[in-house]
Motif scaffolding. Structure first.
Motif, PDB file in Angstrom:
ATOM      1  N   ALA A 217     -52.314 -52.149  37.338  1.00 31.72           N
ATOM      2  CA  ALA A 217     -51.151 -53.004  37.104  1.00 31.72           C
ATOM      3  C   ALA A 217     -51.207 -53.620  35.710  1.00 31.72           C
ATOM      4  CB  ALA A 217     -51.079 -54.093  38.172  1.00 31.72           C
ATOM      5  N   SER A 218     -52.388 -54.092  35.316  1.00 33.45           N
ATOM      6  CA  SER A 218     -52.537 -54.666  33.978  1.00 33.45           C
ATOM      7  C   SER A 218     -52.326 -53.609  32.902  1.00 33.45           C
ATOM      8  CB  SER A 218     -53.932 -55.291  33.832  1.00 33.45           C
ATOM      9  OG  SER A 218     -54.158 -56.279  34.822  1.00 33.45           O
ATOM     10  N   TYR A 219     -52.904 -52.423  33.115  1.00 34.97           N
ATOM     11  CA  TYR A 219     -52.781 -51.366  32.116  1.00 34.97           C
ATOM     12  C   TYR A 219     -51.338 -50.901  31.960  1.00 34.97           C
ATOM     13  CZ  TYR A 219     -52.545 -46.613  30.394  1.00 34.97           C
ATOM     14  OH  TYR A 219     -52.166 -45.478  29.716  1.00 34.97           O
ATOM     15  N   TYR A 220     -50.672 -50.591  33.077  1.00 33.13           N
ATOM     16  CA  TYR A 220     -49.288 -50.112  33.005  1.00 33.13           C
ATOM     17  C   TYR A 220     -48.372 -51.167  32.384  1.00 33.13           C
ATOM     18  CZ  TYR A 220     -50.294 -46.020  35.931  1.00 33.13           C
ATOM     19  OH  TYR A 220     -50.775 -44.837  36.418  1.00 33.13           O
ATOM     20  N   ALA A 221     -48.556 -52.435  32.774  1.00 33.32           N
ATOM     21  CA  ALA A 221     -47.704 -53.497  32.234  1.00 33.32           C
ATOM     22  C   ALA A 221     -47.897 -53.636  30.727  1.00 33.32           C
ATOM     23  CB  ALA A 221     -48.010 -54.818  32.938  1.00 33.32           C
ATOM     24  N   VAL A 222     -49.154 -53.685  30.285  1.00 33.79           N
ATOM     25  CA  VAL A 222     -49.428 -53.818  28.847  1.00 33.79           C
ATOM     26  C   VAL A 222     -48.938 -52.585  28.098  1.00 33.79           C
ATOM     27  CG1 VAL A 222     -51.259 -53.976  27.116  1.00 33.79           C
ATOM     28  CG2 VAL A 222     -51.363 -55.391  29.174  1.00 33.79           C
TER      29      VAL A 222
END
Length: 360
Positions: A217-222
């Motif tokens: 979630a953090s990777y895709y959002a960033v």
């Protein structure tokens, strides 16, 4: 007690459990969530106890830190996600119309040589597919938006769930010892082995997959925000968090992000490829780094069986069913493998009568 009576007893117990679960599904959410949270945090409490902290102090510290992190996350992220979700729901019709125009008008020149006389039929099918898919997505989002407060109330998640988690986490070891003392003496070792297998499967998936989902979630959002995609925080977060359903989260996120990217960036296709690359790298990261190291290969949950359990329990029991789906699927898998091992060692399969103390 004969084998037939034992089977009848346990089947009746299972039926009563399912009936109670179905009847009380509307009020079980904070209790099931609290139990899941206590199970998730128990290893941390055990480690703090080994470091010298008492169980009460360790429980207070863990629950307090978790609540603080949860509240900070809500304060920082909830307004952004809420505004993006509102804008996304309102903007879906215009995005669908723009995407239909791209499929039926602007791409006609380069599609014609490839499809020839089939071009009108293909364009019509694509247009209908986009319309139906967007309608389903819009209906789902509106239902989630309108019913979210009723499904996951602030009272149950902020007040009741932490209290339930605190008491269960504090009494976890005593509950385990009490349940262990109730086991039939004759089958105690067998039940313990099965319980250990279930715990390994559940812990390996739940605790490991939670880490995978948060990282993705953090990777895709960033990644999507860096590319400049509209609603990047919303799409990336949802794609990562729903990755606990095999292939569903990443595929839904990829299709949604790609559709938004086509409307937003076309004809500058480099940025469309950049959005696709974000999900491509994410799949490599999940498949070759995160899943093998955090989840492992010994969980014993086949993706198809897991998807079936999630959809079936979610359909029957709502959000409570989603929380119970993985533990029950893991337990069912362990019991099925145990029954298969017993069958393969039985006279029904080998044709040789069993001897020894377990012959009955």
């Amino acid at each position: 007690m004969t084998l037939q009576k034992q089977v009848t007893f346990w089947l009746a117990t299972l039926a009563v459990f399912i009936l109670i679960l179905w009847l009380l599904r509307g009020m079980l959410l904070p209790f099931v969530a609290g139990m899941a949270l206590a199970y998730f945090l128990d290893p941390i409490a055990d480690r703090l106890e080994r470091l010298g902290l008492g169980r009460l102090l360790a429980t207070l510290l863990i629950v307090g830190v978790f609540l603080l992190g949860f509240v900070l996350s809500v304060i920082l992220l909830a307004p952004l996600l809420t505004s993006q979700l509102t804008a996304f729901i309102q903007g879906v019709p215009s995005y669908v119309m723009s995407l239909q125009q791209l499929l039926t008008d602007e791409n006609r020149e380069w599609l014609a040589p490839m499809l020839g006389e089939w071009l009108p039929d293909v364009q019509k099918s694509l247009s209908e597919l986009v319309t139906q898919g967007a309608g389903w997505l819009l209906t789902s989002l509106q239902g989630l938006w309108s019913g979210g407060t009723a499904l996951v109330s602030v009272l149950s998640l902020i007040v009741v769930t932490p209290i339930v988690a605190f008491y269960l986490l504090y009494d976890w070891e005593r509950m385990i010892r009490a349940i262990d003392s109730w086991l039939p003496l004759k089958y105690r070792n067998t039940v313990r082995e099965l319980a250990h297998e279930m715990d390994t499967a559940i812990a390996g998936f739940v605790r490991g997959q939670a880490g995978v989902c948060l990282i993705l979630a953090s990777y895709y959002a960033v990644g999507l925000i860096t590319v400049g995609l509209n609603f990047g925080l919303l799409i990336g977060s949802m794609a990562g968090l729903f990755s606990f359903i095999p292939y569903v989260g990443s595929l839904a996120g990829f299709l949604t992000a790609t559709g938004v990217a086509f409307v937003q960036f076309w004809p500058d296709w480099h940025w469309v490829l950049a959005v696709m690359a974000v999900f491509g790298v994410g799949q490599i990261l999940e498949g070759y780094i995160l899943a093998p190291n955090l989840v492992g290969h010994s969980v014993g949950l086949h993706p198809v069986w897991l998807m079936f359990a999630l959809f079936a329990f979610g359909y029957l029991f709502g959000f409570v069913g989603l929380l119970l789906a993985v533990p029950l699927a893991a337990a069912t898998g362990v019991l099925t493998r145990f029954a298969l091992r017993r069958y393969l060692a039985s006279p029904f399969y080998t044709g040789v009568p069993r001897t020894g103390p377990d012959a009955d």
